[in-house]
Design a protein around this motif. Sequence first.
Motif, PDB file in Angstrom:
ATOM      1  N   ALA A  19      13.837 -25.348   6.617  1.00 13.26           N
ATOM      2  CA  ALA A  19      14.720 -24.707   7.588  1.00 13.26           C
ATOM      3  C   ALA A  19      13.915 -24.185   8.771  1.00 13.26           C
ATOM      4  O   ALA A  19      12.722 -23.921   8.659  1.00 13.26           O
ATOM      5  CB  ALA A  19      15.457 -23.551   6.930  1.00 13.26           C
ATOM      6  N   GLU A  20      14.604 -24.038   9.905  1.00  9.25           N
ATOM      7  CA  GLU A  20      14.005 -23.343  11.046  1.00  9.25           C
ATOM      8  C   GLU A  20      13.816 -21.878  10.614  1.00  9.25           C
ATOM      9  O   GLU A  20      14.571 -21.374   9.793  1.00  9.25           O
ATOM     10  CB  GLU A  20      15.027 -23.479  12.179  1.00  9.25           C
ATOM     11  N   MET A  21      12.805 -21.197  11.141  1.00  5.82           N
ATOM     12  CA  MET A  21      12.582 -19.823  10.685  1.00  5.82           C
ATOM     13  C   MET A  21      12.182 -18.934  11.841  1.00  5.82           C
ATOM     14  O   MET A  21      11.486 -19.368  12.762  1.00  5.82           O
ATOM     15  CB  MET A  21      11.481 -19.825   9.611  1.00  5.82           C
ATOM     16  N   VAL A  22      12.654 -17.694  11.809  1.00  6.75           N
ATOM     17  CA  VAL A  22      12.269 -16.731  12.841  1.00  6.75           C
ATOM     18  C   VAL A  22      11.947 -15.397  12.163  1.00  6.75           C
ATOM     19  O   VAL A  22      12.592 -15.002  11.193  1.00  6.75           O
ATOM     20  CB  VAL A  22      13.387 -16.590  13.921  1.00  6.75           C
ATOM     21  N   LEU A  23      10.892 -14.750  12.661  1.00  2.00           N
ATOM     22  CA  LEU A  23      10.452 -13.474  12.096  1.00  2.00           C
ATOM     23  C   LEU A  23      10.747 -12.383  13.113  1.00  2.00           C
ATOM     24  O   LEU A  23      10.410 -12.508  14.288  1.00  2.00           O
ATOM     25  CB  LEU A  23       8.946 -13.564  11.821  1.00  2.00           C
ATOM     26  N   VAL A  24      11.414 -11.314  12.653  1.00  6.44           N
ATOM     27  CA  VAL A  24      11.729 -10.209  13.557  1.00  6.44           C
ATOM     28  C   VAL A  24      10.865  -9.014  13.178  1.00  6.44           C
ATOM     29  O   VAL A  24      10.933  -8.521  12.046  1.00  6.44           O
ATOM     30  CB  VAL A  24      13.231  -9.842  13.496  1.00  6.44           C
ATOM     31  N   GLU A  25      10.036  -8.567  14.109  1.00  8.25           N
ATOM     32  CA  GLU A  25       9.109  -7.464  13.835  1.00  8.25           C
ATOM     33  C   GLU A  25       9.425  -6.291  14.739  1.00  8.25           C
ATOM     34  O   GLU A  25       9.740  -6.472  15.914  1.00  8.25           O
ATOM     35  CB  GLU A  25       7.660  -7.901  14.120  1.00  8.25           C
ATOM     36  N   GLY A  26       9.301  -5.069  14.194  1.00  9.33           N
ATOM     37  CA  GLY A  26       9.478  -3.892  15.030  1.00  9.33           C
ATOM     38  C   GLY A  26       9.988  -2.723  14.214  1.00  9.33           C
ATOM     39  O   GLY A  26       9.887  -2.719  12.985  1.00  9.33           O
TER      40      GLY A  26
ATOM     41  N   GLY B 213      20.056 -17.816   6.270  1.00 13.49           N
ATOM     42  CA  GLY B 213      19.403 -17.051   5.202  1.00 13.49           C
ATOM     43  C   GLY B 213      18.694 -15.856   5.816  1.00 13.49           C
ATOM     44  O   GLY B 213      18.156 -15.955   6.914  1.00 13.49           O
ATOM     45  N   VAL B 214      18.708 -14.722   5.110  1.00 11.07           N
ATOM     46  CA  VAL B 214      17.959 -13.553   5.585  1.00 11.07           C
ATOM     47  C   VAL B 214      16.975 -13.133   4.494  1.00 11.07           C
ATOM     48  O   VAL B 214      17.345 -12.977   3.331  1.00 11.07           O
ATOM     49  CB  VAL B 214      18.890 -12.375   5.943  1.00 11.07           C
ATOM     50  N   LEU B 215      15.722 -12.987   4.894  1.00 14.03           N
ATOM     51  CA  LEU B 215      14.678 -12.535   3.977  1.00 14.03           C
ATOM     52  C   LEU B 215      14.375 -11.087   4.329  1.00 14.03           C
ATOM     53  O   LEU B 215      13.804 -10.790   5.367  1.00 14.03           O
ATOM     54  CB  LEU B 215      13.439 -13.416   4.155  1.00 14.03           C
ATOM     55  N   THR B 216      14.819 -10.173   3.435  1.00 15.79           N
ATOM     56  CA  THR B 216      14.739  -8.759   3.769  1.00 15.79           C
ATOM     57  C   THR B 216      14.057  -7.985   2.639  1.00 15.79           C
ATOM     58  O   THR B 216      13.361  -8.567   1.806  1.00 15.79           O
ATOM     59  CB  THR B 216      16.160  -8.212   4.063  1.00 15.79           C
ATOM     60  N   PHE B 217      14.247  -6.672   2.614  1.00 20.27           N
ATOM     61  CA  PHE B 217      13.664  -5.810   1.579  1.00 20.27           C
ATOM     62  C   PHE B 217      14.779  -5.023   0.907  1.00 20.27           C
ATOM     63  O   PHE B 217      15.865  -4.874   1.471  1.00 20.27           O
ATOM     64  CB  PHE B 217      12.623  -4.873   2.208  1.00 20.27           C
TER      65      PHE B 217
ATOM     66  N   GLU C 169      13.408 -21.358  -2.393  1.00 21.02           N
ATOM     67  CA  GLU C 169      14.815 -21.182  -2.782  1.00 21.02           C
ATOM     68  C   GLU C 169      15.747 -21.408  -1.600  1.00 21.02           C
ATOM     69  O   GLU C 169      16.786 -22.035  -1.728  1.00 21.02           O
ATOM     70  CB  GLU C 169      15.046 -19.766  -3.333  1.00 21.02           C
ATOM     71  N   PHE C 170      15.367 -20.889  -0.439  1.00 23.87           N
ATOM     72  CA  PHE C 170      16.209 -21.110   0.749  1.00 23.87           C
ATOM     73  C   PHE C 170      16.362 -22.612   1.015  1.00 23.87           C
ATOM     74  O   PHE C 170      17.438 -23.080   1.365  1.00 23.87           O
ATOM     75  CB  PHE C 170      15.601 -20.428   1.978  1.00 23.87           C
ATOM     76  N   ASP C 171      15.289 -23.350   0.838  1.00 21.29           N
ATOM     77  CA  ASP C 171      15.373 -24.798   1.032  1.00 21.29           C
ATOM     78  C   ASP C 171      16.337 -25.429   0.049  1.00 21.29           C
ATOM     79  O   ASP C 171      17.146 -26.274   0.410  1.00 21.29           O
ATOM     80  CB  ASP C 171      13.990 -25.441   0.864  1.00 21.29           C
ATOM     81  N   ARG C 172      16.255 -24.992  -1.209  1.00 26.23           N
ATOM     82  CA  ARG C 172      17.139 -25.583  -2.221  1.00 26.23           C
ATOM     83  C   ARG C 172      18.587 -25.242  -1.926  1.00 26.23           C
ATOM     84  O   ARG C 172      19.485 -26.006  -2.228  1.00 26.23           O
ATOM     85  CB  ARG C 172      16.770 -25.083  -3.622  1.00 26.23           C
ATOM     86  N   GLU C 173      18.821 -24.084  -1.303  1.00 18.92           N
ATOM     87  CA  GLU C 173      20.194 -23.696  -0.982  1.00 18.92           C
ATOM     88  C   GLU C 173      20.600 -24.205   0.375  1.00 18.92           C
ATOM     89  O   GLU C 173      21.656 -23.865   0.892  1.00 18.92           O
ATOM     90  CB  GLU C 173      20.340 -22.177  -1.097  1.00 18.92           C
ATOM     91  N   ASP C 174      19.700 -24.990   0.981  1.00 19.55           N
ATOM     92  CA  ASP C 174      20.069 -25.769   2.152  1.00 19.55           C
ATOM     93  C   ASP C 174      20.482 -24.929   3.354  1.00 19.55           C
ATOM     94  O   ASP C 174      21.424 -25.281   4.064  1.00 19.55           O
ATOM     95  CB  ASP C 174      21.229 -26.701   1.753  1.00 19.55           C
ATOM     96  N   VAL C 175      19.797 -23.825   3.585  1.00 15.76           N
ATOM     97  CA  VAL C 175      20.119 -23.054   4.786  1.00 15.76           C
ATOM     98  C   VAL C 175      19.534 -23.762   6.004  1.00 15.76           C
ATOM     99  O   VAL C 175      18.565 -24.516   5.893  1.00 15.76           O
ATOM    100  CB  VAL C 175      19.599 -21.593   4.725  1.00 15.76           C
ATOM    101  N   ASP C 176      20.142 -23.544   7.175  1.00 11.36           N
ATOM    102  CA  ASP C 176      19.640 -24.164   8.413  1.00 11.36           C
ATOM    103  C   ASP C 176      18.590 -23.291   9.069  1.00 11.36           C
ATOM    104  O   ASP C 176      17.711 -23.778   9.763  1.00 11.36           O
ATOM    105  CB  ASP C 176      20.797 -24.376   9.405  1.00 11.36           C
ATOM    106  N   VAL C 177      18.736 -21.987   8.878  1.00 10.28           N
ATOM    107  CA  VAL C 177      17.805 -21.084   9.538  1.00 10.28           C
ATOM    108  C   VAL C 177      17.536 -19.877   8.638  1.00 10.28           C
ATOM    109  O   VAL C 177      18.428 -19.397   7.933  1.00 10.28           O
ATOM    110  CB  VAL C 177      18.349 -20.655  10.934  1.00 10.28           C
ATOM    111  N   ILE C 178      16.278 -19.437   8.621  1.00  9.37           N
ATOM    112  CA  ILE C 178      15.887 -18.248   7.855  1.00  9.37           C
ATOM    113  C   ILE C 178      15.456 -17.173   8.844  1.00  9.37           C
ATOM    114  O   ILE C 178      14.602 -17.420   9.696  1.00  9.37           O
ATOM    115  CB  ILE C 178      14.698 -18.551   6.916  1.00  9.37           C
ATOM    116  N   ILE C 179      16.062 -15.994   8.732  1.00 13.85           N
ATOM    117  CA  ILE C 179      15.621 -14.872   9.565  1.00 13.85           C
ATOM    118  C   ILE C 179      14.878 -13.904   8.646  1.00 13.85           C
ATOM    119  O   ILE C 179      15.432 -13.455   7.640  1.00 13.85           O
ATOM    120  CB  ILE C 179      16.821 -14.151  10.211  1.00 13.85           C
TER     121      ILE C 179
END
Length: 362
Positions: free
Chosen positions: A255-262, A286-290, A324-334
């Motif tokens: 998937a395309e991926m973008v990281l948001v920092e701040g 997809g969102v990768l968070t805490f 896992e995000f790949d297996r769930e076929d998301v287009d973009v991960i934030i």
Amino acid sequence: MYGGSSRYSEVKGTKILRVDPSSPDADLIRVAADVIRRGGTVAFPTETVYGLGSDALNPEAVMKIFKAKNRPLDNPIIVHICRFRDVNLLASNIPRRLDILAERFWPGPLTVILKASDIVPRVTTGGLDTVAVRMPRHRVALALIRESGTPIAAPSANLAGRPSPTSDRHVIEDLAGRIDVILAAGSTPVGVESTVIDMTGKTPTVLRPGGVPVEDLRAVLGRVNIHPSILSRGLMEPEKPLSPGMKYRHYAPRAEMVLVEGEDGSVIKKIRELIDEYVVQGKRVGVLTFDENLDAYSRAIIKSLGSRRQPETAARRIFNLLREFDREDVDVIIAEGMPEKGLGLAVMNRLRKACGYNIIKV
Ligand code: TXA
Ligand code: MG
């Protein structure tokens, strides 16, 4: 996909040997060690990630690793040992401080760059006159090296560019049909690769943050530099990479991926906006968070790296969640950033590389 409880199975011609991680079965280790001695390829667990091993002193055997992974030939491979004295075989001009490092961190997730001896084939070092040496602490890894009777060259056991493998499932996904044997032993406890430290110069320099925190290295060595490409936050590409591995795209999910920092509040606000934008475009997000922010988002597939205050958990989970995000076929991960303390530095380094330095600062 593979025979769950049985000790032997086969996928696409690759033998899968299921071993107990805490007390590896001697007969299975012997089978794998035979393959190494005969110049074949064996994937095995280490405490960091799975490695794809072959006899480090046999150039044809090492070539098979490059082929199986599609790895560029100038990217050198770490040589794994099971006893300290083998350093003398592999390296020359060994700095005195290596003793203190080894005493404190070996066996463990630390790789040391030293001047290579003539015995190390240049294909193993990617043509360099230095060699990377590490003594892993996983019992299966140590048993395999000991039984093989030779140092084992092993990069991470993934296809080049893919997230590193932290379970046998990941290795099977990437390499079944391309290698001889997989020693399957569940998940790896650390989850990010070893810290790579260059000991050939005047001041020790960390080339890759990993399983040993830089703070721990400083406590033992005093002054330790961190290579500028690690601290530049990827805004600048390194001009002349010291570690050839630095210049390739790494750890990338499909998937395309973008990281948001701040700052936390602004990060949440930005990610909510991004979700809205992508959803309007019909994308699966997809969102990768805490754990702290699990309730902050909706209309996305949400996964947590654990508590923001527990970088060890994030390290253990990161590569598996990307897959896992790949297996769930998301287009973009934030993805959200985390503090760079302890293992947090290694986690942030992997996130920045995984997104190809596609970073939004808020
Ligand atoms: O935890 C780990 O280090 C795992 C396990 C299997 O031991 N191995 C691993 O290997 O991550 P690999 O090949 O995926 O990453 C090794 C990194 C690469 O970036 C490579 O360029 C760098 O170490 N490296 C190896 N030899 C080097 C050398 N002589 N000089 C500078 N960098 C080197
Ligand atoms: Mg790798």
